[in-house]
Design an enzyme around this catalytic site. Structure first.
Site, PDB file in Angstrom:
ATOM      1  CD  GLU A  82      -4.528  -1.046   2.307  1.00 17.01           C
ATOM      2  OE1 GLU A  82      -4.708  -2.030   2.309  1.00 17.01           O
ATOM      3  OE2 GLU A  82      -4.221  -0.075   2.602  1.00 17.01           O
ATOM      4  CG  PHE A  83      -3.225  -7.503   0.278  1.00 18.76           C
ATOM      5  CD1 PHE A  83      -2.295  -7.340  -0.431  1.00 18.76           C
ATOM      6  CD2 PHE A  83      -2.680  -7.873   1.799  1.00 18.76           C
ATOM      7  CE1 PHE A  83      -0.536  -7.354  -0.151  1.00 18.76           C
ATOM      8  CE2 PHE A  83      -1.245  -7.327   2.472  1.00 18.76           C
ATOM      9  CZ  PHE A  83      -0.469  -7.632   1.197  1.00 18.76           C
ATOM     10  CE  LYS A 106      18.920 -21.366   9.749  1.00 11.57           C
ATOM     11  NZ  LYS A 106      19.871 -20.469   9.217  1.00 11.57           N
ATOM     12  CG  HIS A 140      12.118 -23.436  13.139  1.00  9.57           C
ATOM     13  ND1 HIS A 140      11.535 -23.849  11.085  1.00  9.57           N
ATOM     14  CD2 HIS A 140      12.247 -22.305  13.193  1.00  9.57           C
ATOM     15  CE1 HIS A 140      11.537 -22.108  11.035  1.00  9.57           C
ATOM     16  NE2 HIS A 140      11.742 -21.471  12.319  1.00  9.57           N
ATOM     17  CG  ASP A 143       7.972 -18.110  16.900  1.00  6.44           C
ATOM     18  OD1 ASP A 143       7.425 -17.782  15.133  1.00  6.44           O
ATOM     19  OD2 ASP A 143       8.615 -17.831  16.645  1.00  6.44           O
ATOM     20  CD  GLU A 193      15.480 -16.682  18.664  1.00  6.99           C
ATOM     21  OE1 GLU A 193      15.886 -15.719  17.906  1.00  6.99           O
ATOM     22  OE2 GLU A 193      14.378 -17.060  18.579  1.00  6.99           O
ATOM     23  NE  ARG A 232      -0.686  -0.857   4.774  1.00  8.84           N
ATOM     24  CZ  ARG A 232      -1.280  -1.003   6.599  1.00  8.84           C
ATOM     25  NH1 ARG A 232      -2.559  -1.236   6.112  1.00  8.84           N
ATOM     26  NH2 ARG A 232      -1.353  -0.823   6.657  1.00  8.84           N
ATOM     27  CE  LYS A 292       9.145 -20.273  11.715  1.00 10.27           C
ATOM     28  NZ  LYS A 292       8.418 -19.374  12.832  1.00 10.27           N
ATOM     29  CE  LYS A 301      11.608 -15.287  19.937  1.00  7.11           C
ATOM     30  NZ  LYS A 301      12.133 -14.760  19.339  1.00  7.11           N
TER      31      LYS A 301
END
EC number: 1.1.1.49
Length: 507
Positions: free
Chosen positions: A105-106, A203, A261, A256, A237, A63, A169, A359
């Site tokens: 816009e979508f 990877k 993963h 997540d 992380e 947009r 994802k 995290k």
């Protein structure tokens, strides 16, 4: 020089590069972080490696009110900021010739008509030949409107060339939503035209799991429950959630990372040898593992969820999760998740797989640790082996990519004292080829129509079947555990391992 060596070779002849044919990549969400930091630099690096043809085009749909020239400037800056190969004005000029921007816009039908006209113009002017890939680098909630607009305006169909769609994802937020998403996308695109991106599968170190297992004769004979005690798969992380509060608060660590993963890594570690490395054979073996994988029978004993609280990370005082900008004060989203998964096959019966992610942990690391059983008989005094742990094979996915083998060795001296030592292989020290970034490999595979590294909907749905019961159990808990930022997780995660007589590795 390493940067001039092409690591993306034709698998049928390693001397030849795998070069995409004329086509366009249409990026939805082109102004977002993923596009700027990963996708655009990957496109430039592919072009700089000579893997994109002169007839390649990059189309942005957003947009924002760009002209083609100002949009090209934004693309150039993102490429310069994130490229892994040296900057070349010659390469950039060739790439810039195919850059286009469609504002809108979508849900704006006029914008989609402009996109259709742009695709036709590219076929005529750039020679893309009707070959177009739609990359949905957008929040999952926007998938339905974009896919429906693609269908409404007939952009998924072509009398010549191919049309493909790339989906980032997460693939849904539970089994029901994943099934609906797969149905919706399947109504518009054929099965072989749908590419679900799990960037971890791109990877080099993840692909090396297959090479390590099936190209060597020394490990596969002990890759089973006769010798393996357990497997730990960790993605840690050291950073917090940053600016992702809106996304993370509704998703949490398990959805997540574990659903995609870590369960994919588990499948690669546990799968049987495929008859070949084509897409269908690889998927078949991974699906067998996911179909036979089970969450723990006692969720209260073998799962853990927690949020980080204020602590120290990198020598700095950092805020807790509930103090981060944009996080609701009563948020129940977990920033740490750990679960035990059991695989009911002859090879793996009785061998638990422990998956954890979080995290603000002690350091950034992703690894797979295969921990072996102790020798059935050790003809040593107890004091001789008191510092001897279990043998372990550790595959480091990132950073410091490589493989470490831990085993016992005698300490020099007059006594029989045995300690753990490490034998280490590092990618950087063994190969001169530059390792391509994961998105380079995956984008090239999309443009080539090469699907081995992309999970199909069966794998996605089987993964949700494993995780959904865990999420449902956690929703019943009134409280959520905590851990200090900079540490390695909550007490409940340590207790989960202690119940099995085991401890977490300290990466």
């Amino acid at each position: 020089m390493a940067e001039h060596v092409n690591p993306l070779r034709d698998p049928t002849d390693r001397r030849l590069p795998r070069i995409a044919g004329p086509c366009s990549l249409i990026l939805f969400g082109v102004t977002g972080d993923l596009a700027k930091k990963k996708l655009i630099p990957a496109v430039y690096d592919l072009a700089n490696r000579g893997l994109l043809p002169p007839g390649f085009a990059l189309v942005g749909f957003a947009r924002a009110d760009f002209k083609d020239s100002s949009f090209a400037d934004m693309i150039k800056q993102a490429a310069q900021d994130g490229a892994r190969t040296p900057w070349s004005e010659t390469v950039w000029k060739q790439l810039a010739a195919g850059i286009r921007f469609v504002p809108g816009e979508f849900d704006d039908d006029d914008a989609w008509d402009r996109l259709a006209d742009t695709m036709k113009d590219l076929d005529e002017q750039q020679g893309t030949g009707g070959n177009h890939a739609f990359y949905l680098s957008i929040p999952p909630g926007l998938f339905p409107v974009v896919v429906s607009q693609i269908k409404k305006h007939g952009l998924a169909e072509s009398s010549k060339g191919w049309r493909r769609v790339v989906i980032e994802k997460p693939f849904g937020h539970d089994l029901a939503s994943a099934v609906e998403l797969n149905r919706m996308v399947g109504d518009v695109f054929s099965r072989e035209s749908v590419f679900r991106i799990d960037h971890y599968l791109g990877k080099e170190t993840v692909q090396n799991i297959l090479a390590f297992r099936f190209a060597n004769g020394m490990f596969e004979p002990i890759w089973n429950n006769h010798y393996v005690d357990h497997v730990q798969i960790t993605m840690a992380e050291d950073i917090g959630i940053g600016s992702r509060a809106g996304y993370y608060d509704s998703i949490g660590a398990a959805r997540d990372v574990i659903q995609n993963h870590l369960l994919q890594l588990m499948a690669l570690i546990a799968m049987e040898e495929p008859v070949s490395f084509n897409a269908s054979s690889l998927r078949l073996e991974k699906q067998k593992i996911l179909a036979n994988a089970r969450p723990p029978a006692r969720m209260d004993l073998h799962t853990a969820q927690a949020q980080y609280v204020a602590g120290w990370a990198g020598g700095e005082k950092v805020r807790g999760y509930l103090e981060e900008d944009g996080v609701h004060e009563d948020s129940r989203a977990e920033t740490y998740a750990a679960i035990r998964v059991d695989v009911s096959t002859r090879r793996w019966a009785g061998v638990p797989f422990y998956l954890r992610t979080g995290k603000r942990l002690g350091r950034r690391v992703t690894e797979v640790a295969v921990v072996f059983k102790r020798a059935p008989h050790q003809p040593f005094n107890k004091n001789d082996v008191e510092e001897l742990g279990q043998n372990a094979l550790v595959m480091r996915i990132q950073p410091d990519e490589g493989v470490t083998l831990r085993f016992g060795a005698k300490v020099p001296g007059t006594t029989m004292e045995i300690r753990d030592v490490n034998m280490d292989f590092a990618y950087g020290g063994a190969f001169v080829e530059s390792s391509p970034e994961a998105y380079e490999r995956l984008i090239l595979d999309v443009l080539l129509g090469d699907p081995p590294l992309f999970p199909q909907h069966e794998e996605v749905e089987l993964s949700w079947k494993i995780l959904d019961p865990v999420i449902a159990h956690w929703k019943q808990d009134k409280d959520i555990d905590t851990y200090q930022a900079g540490t390695w997780g909550p007490p409940s995660a340590d207790a989960m391992m202690a119940r099995d007589g085991r401890t977490w590795r300290r990466p």
